[in-house]
Design an enzyme around this catalytic site. Structure first.
Site, PDB file in Angstrom:
ATOM      1  N   LYS A 177       0.869  -1.189   0.000  1.00  0.00           N
ATOM      2  CA  LYS A 177       0.000   0.000   0.000  1.00  0.00           C
ATOM      3  C   LYS A 177       0.895   1.224   0.000  1.00  0.00           C
ATOM      4  O   LYS A 177       2.020   1.181   0.500  1.00  0.00           O
ATOM      5  CB  LYS A 177      -0.879   0.014   1.259  1.00  0.00           C
ATOM      6  CG  LYS A 177      -2.116   0.871   1.116  1.00  0.00           C
ATOM      7  CD  LYS A 177      -3.221   0.106   0.428  1.00  0.00           C
ATOM      8  CE  LYS A 177      -4.423   0.947   0.123  1.00  0.00           C
ATOM      9  NZ  LYS A 177      -5.547   0.110  -0.358  1.00  0.00           N
ATOM     10  N   ASP A 231      -6.976   4.287  -4.587  1.00  0.00           N
ATOM     11  CA  ASP A 231      -7.651   4.129  -3.289  1.00  0.00           C
ATOM     12  C   ASP A 231      -8.287   5.494  -3.018  1.00  0.00           C
ATOM     13  O   ASP A 231      -8.524   6.259  -3.969  1.00  0.00           O
ATOM     14  CB  ASP A 231      -6.648   3.712  -2.191  1.00  0.00           C
ATOM     15  CG  ASP A 231      -7.337   3.222  -0.918  1.00  0.00           C
ATOM     16  OD1 ASP A 231      -7.819   2.081  -0.887  1.00  0.00           O
ATOM     17  OD2 ASP A 231      -7.430   3.991   0.061  1.00  0.00           O
TER      18      ASP A 231
HETATM   19  P1  NDP Z   1     -12.972   7.728  -2.978  1.00  0.00           P
HETATM   20  O1  NDP Z   1     -11.890   8.703  -2.789  1.00  0.00           O
HETATM   21  O2  NDP Z   1     -13.522   7.500  -4.347  1.00  0.00           O
HETATM   22  O3  NDP Z   1     -14.201   8.075  -2.024  1.00  0.00           O
HETATM   23  C1  NDP Z   1     -14.032   8.157  -0.649  1.00  0.00           C
HETATM   24  C2  NDP Z   1     -15.359   8.519  -0.011  1.00  0.00           C
HETATM   25  O4  NDP Z   1     -15.251   8.351   1.392  1.00  0.00           O
HETATM   26  C3  NDP Z   1     -15.750   9.969  -0.244  1.00  0.00           C
HETATM   27  O5  NDP Z   1     -17.144  10.074  -0.240  1.00  0.00           O
HETATM   28  C4  NDP Z   1     -15.126  10.659   0.970  1.00  0.00           C
HETATM   29  O6  NDP Z   1     -15.757  11.896   1.330  1.00  0.00           O
HETATM   30  C5  NDP Z   1     -15.372   9.621   2.047  1.00  0.00           C
HETATM   31  N1  NDP Z   1     -14.336   9.749   3.082  1.00  0.00           N
HETATM   32  C6  NDP Z   1     -13.007   9.583   2.918  1.00  0.00           C
HETATM   33  N2  NDP Z   1     -12.360   9.792   4.078  1.00  0.00           N
HETATM   34  C7  NDP Z   1     -13.310  10.092   4.968  1.00  0.00           C
HETATM   35  C8  NDP Z   1     -13.282  10.404   6.341  1.00  0.00           C
HETATM   36  N3  NDP Z   1     -12.123  10.451   7.029  1.00  0.00           N
HETATM   37  N4  NDP Z   1     -14.472  10.645   6.958  1.00  0.00           N
HETATM   38  C9  NDP Z   1     -15.633  10.612   6.272  1.00  0.00           C
HETATM   39  N5  NDP Z   1     -15.728  10.316   4.972  1.00  0.00           N
HETATM   40  C10 NDP Z   1     -14.589  10.064   4.335  1.00  0.00           C
HETATM   41  O7  NDP Z   1     -12.415   6.350  -2.366  1.00  0.00           O
HETATM   42  P2  NDP Z   1     -12.896   4.863  -2.663  1.00  0.00           P
HETATM   43  O8  NDP Z   1     -14.351   4.820  -2.896  1.00  0.00           O
HETATM   44  O9  NDP Z   1     -11.981   4.292  -3.683  1.00  0.00           O
HETATM   45  O10 NDP Z   1     -12.531   4.141  -1.285  1.00  0.00           O
HETATM   46  C11 NDP Z   1     -13.462   4.015  -0.210  1.00  0.00           C
HETATM   47  C12 NDP Z   1     -13.033   2.897   0.721  1.00  0.00           C
HETATM   48  O11 NDP Z   1     -12.959   1.667  -0.007  1.00  0.00           O
HETATM   49  C13 NDP Z   1     -11.641   3.061   1.359  1.00  0.00           C
HETATM   50  O12 NDP Z   1     -11.658   2.462   2.636  1.00  0.00           O
HETATM   51  C14 NDP Z   1     -10.735   2.246   0.442  1.00  0.00           C
HETATM   52  O13 NDP Z   1      -9.567   1.827   1.099  1.00  0.00           O
HETATM   53  C15 NDP Z   1     -11.664   1.079   0.139  1.00  0.00           C
HETATM   54  N6  NDP Z   1     -11.355   0.306  -1.055  1.00  0.00           N
HETATM   55  C16 NDP Z   1     -11.249   0.891  -2.285  1.00  0.00           C
HETATM   56  C17 NDP Z   1     -11.001   0.120  -3.401  1.00  0.00           C
HETATM   57  C18 NDP Z   1     -10.986   0.700  -4.768  1.00  0.00           C
HETATM   58  O14 NDP Z   1     -10.897  -0.081  -5.724  1.00  0.00           O
HETATM   59  N7  NDP Z   1     -11.090   2.004  -4.954  1.00  0.00           N
HETATM   60  C19 NDP Z   1     -10.784  -1.329  -3.303  1.00  0.00           C
HETATM   61  C20 NDP Z   1     -10.987  -1.860  -1.968  1.00  0.00           C
HETATM   62  C21 NDP Z   1     -11.238  -1.056  -0.908  1.00  0.00           C
HETATM   63  P3  NDP Z   1     -15.105  13.313   0.921  1.00  0.00           P
HETATM   64  O15 NDP Z   1     -15.440  13.485  -0.532  1.00  0.00           O
HETATM   65  O16 NDP Z   1     -15.756  14.295   1.829  1.00  0.00           O
HETATM   66  O17 NDP Z   1     -13.629  13.178   1.171  1.00  0.00           O
HETATM   67  O1  2IT Z   2      -7.852  -1.674  -0.882  1.00  0.00           O
HETATM   68  C1  2IT Z   2      -7.785  -2.144  -2.043  1.00  0.00           C
HETATM   69  O2  2IT Z   2      -7.917  -3.352  -2.256  1.00  0.00           O
HETATM   70  C2  2IT Z   2      -7.554  -1.212  -3.154  1.00  0.00           C
HETATM   71  N1  2IT Z   2      -7.494  -0.008  -2.927  1.00  0.00           N
HETATM   72  C3  2IT Z   2      -7.374  -1.739  -4.542  1.00  0.00           C
HETATM   73  C4  2IT Z   2      -5.977  -2.226  -4.754  1.00  0.00           C
HETATM   74  C5  2IT Z   2      -5.637  -2.646  -6.152  1.00  0.00           C
HETATM   75  O3  2IT Z   2      -4.459  -2.947  -6.347  1.00  0.00           O
HETATM   76  O4  2IT Z   2      -6.502  -2.683  -7.038  1.00  0.00           O
END
Ligand code: NDP
Ligand code: 2IT
Length: 455
Positions: free
Chosen positions: A136, A176
């Site tokens: 990461k 992420d």
């Molecule tokens: P994005 O940046 O696309 O979206 C994040 C969302 O979460 C936004 O709505 C943001 O709000 C909110 N957010 C972030 N930090 C905080 C906080 N501290 N408090 C409240 N709201 C918060 O990220 P993703 O959708 O990609 O990721 C979301 C989650 O999923 C994370 O935990 C990530 O690690 C996990 N994840 C993502 C993957 C991926 O493929 N993208 C794969 C597996 C897991 P705001 O706009 O106000 O910041």
């Molecule tokens: O938390 C996760 O699994 C991710 N942010 C995606 C990682 C990846 O390599 O696609």
């Protein structure tokens, strides 16, 4: 005293001693310690009668990243000021494949958060069945309010240091929080320019330059497939269920969309300023509007309530709203013990962690004690990195599979992960998904480490 009782006391004692060591070696890293505890509490009972893992110190080695790189990221803002951020890449475990895992840009990013994410990623990637190790990275950079040019300069500076540590067969980052298609494009462009190589060194790329179909949708869709599989396993269905979703980014919006495909109603979404609620469930048109708002326009979630009469905005988090299931999709530790108790009282029957570690340990304990279906992140959100793994395969073979094929591979992968959790977590007519996912993820990595000897 019975033998079983004696053994479980001994296991508790080993776990306690192990966690004291982890705590001592990682001062000031609470998220990392929390993630290690969550895994170790399942693994110690499992290896109680398997001395080889103790003798060869497998869990001690697994809790230590192979390498942590920390570096300076200087960049220039639009006003001409020089700004400095800190970046990291945590290369956690390469036992079963090249390091693989996302990059996070958020002001809260620190070494503890990236170590927890890299540790979790190792087990998650193992669960996908693909040959990927865990890693990461990220930076304490706040993309909010920055121009496209500022983000580009930041990404280029970040990659100017990172490029020497990664590679298609070494370490393959992806997106992420705060890192989506725009940032991956800037970083891939810089990597290609510095190295003069066009290789699959990042995933989540644009479709024009080696990205995979279904990668954008994969995490959210996969999470809801997993929720459906948990409910089906327990003779229920996702159809007609009211679903609480938090977040409004990549994962949350595609989770909401898959709920709609499967006949469920997503009734909340959120961002860091508050949440929106729609009693009858968002429509596809509304989900598309939210995607555009939070994606290209980079707006605030409260604007949704200004646009649609049947949607209200509230401060705080959505966990007090009555619903059947919850798919937390924003960030770590976004559900505490008190909120979990409210959800249980309100009749929530299943929680699928789409974000990484969204539940505090108290919340996990409350859900487990209440006998809810609890799907842990490393299983629920593995579809994202799973399709990233398929992007790597397509890049290596220099081919591009079509959408239907990838959708089927994702659905099959989520079913296989669910089945692995059942294999290791089935007890007395129900499934302990926490235990199942931890053990299933652990076995492959641990056995690969055993094969390598003392490295
Ligand atoms: P994005 O940046 O696309 O979206 C994040 C969302 O979460 C936004 O709505 C943001 O709000 C909110 N957010 C972030 N930090 C905080 C906080 N501290 N408090 C409240 N709201 C918060 O990220 P993703 O959708 O990609 O990721 C979301 C989650 O999923 C994370 O935990 C990530 O690690 C996990 N994840 C993502 C993957 C991926 O493929 N993208 C794969 C597996 C897991 P705001 O706009 O106000 O910041
Ligand atoms: O938390 C996760 O699994 C991710 N942010 C995606 C990682 C990846 O390599 O696609």
């Amino acid at each position: 005293m019975s033998k079983i009782h004696q053994n479980s006391e001994k296991t508790d004692e080993y776990l306690k001693r192990y966690m004291e060591g982890v705590l001592k070696r990682n001062p000031g890293e609470p998220e990392f310690v929390q993630a290690v505890y969550e895994v170790a509490s399942s693994i110690f009972p499992y290896i109680a009668d398997k001395p080889i893992y103790h003798e060869l110190q497998i869990l001690e080695r697994m809790a230590e990243p192979e390498r942590v790189i920390s570096f300076r990221i200087p960049w220039t803002d639009d006003a001409g000021n020089i700004r400095t951020n800190r970046g990291w890449r945590v290369q956690f475990n390469s036992a079963i494949g090249p390091y693989k895992g996302g990059i996070r840009f958020h002001p809260s990013v620190n070494q503890s958060i990236l170590k927890f994410l890299g540790f979790e990623q190792t087990f998650k990637n193992s669960l996908t069945g693909l040959p990927m190790g865990g890693g990461k990275g990220g930076a304490n950079f706040n993309p909010k309010g920055k121009s496209d040019n500022e983000v580009m300069r930041f990404c280029q500076s970040f990659m100017t240091e990172l490029y020497r540590h990664i590679g298609a067969d070494t370490d393959v980052p992806a997106g992420d929080i705060g890192v989506g298609g725009r940032e991956i494009g800037f970083m891939f462009g810089q990597y290609k320019r510095i190295t003069n190589e066009f290789v699959g060194v990042l995933t989540g790329k644009g479709l024009e330059y080696g990205g995979s179909k279904m990668r954008t949708e994969a995490t959210g869709y996969g999470a809801v497939f997993f929720l459906r599989n948990m409910l089906m396993q327990h003779k229920d269905s996702v159809e007609g269920k009211r679903i609480l979703i938090s977040g409004s980014g990549n994962v949350a919006t595609y989770a909401a969309e898959k709920c709609l495909h499967l006949g469920a109603s997503p009734i909340t979404m959120s961002d860091s300023s508050g949440f929106i609620h729609c009693r009858e469930g968002f429509t596809q048109e509304q989900v598309d509007w939210i995607k555009a708002l939070k994606g290209a326009r980079r707006g605030r979630i409260s604007e949704v309530a200004d646009e649609f009469d049947n949607i209200s905005f509230h401060e705080g988090r959505p966990w007090g709203v009555k619903a059947d299931c919850a798919v937390p999709s924003a960030t770590q530790n976004e559900i505490n013990g008190e909120e979990a108790a409210t959800m249980i009282k309100n009749g929530v029957m299943a929680v699928a962690e789409a974000a990484n570690m969204p539940c505090e340990q108290d919340a996990v304990d409350a859900f487990m004690n209440a006998g809810l279906l609890f799907g842990p992140a490393k299983a629920v959100n593995a579809g994202g990195v799973g399709v990233s793994g398929l992007e790597m395969s397509q890049n290596s073979a220099r081919i591009a599979w079509d959408e239907d094929h990838l959708r089927k591979l994702l659905e099959d992968m989520m079913r296989d992960i669910h089945d692995s959790c059942v294999q290791y977590g089935e007890t007395e007519g129900t499934v302990n998904y926490l235990k199942g996912s931890n053990i299933a993820g652990f076995v492959k990595v641990a056995d690969a480490m055993l094969s390598y000897g003392h490295v």
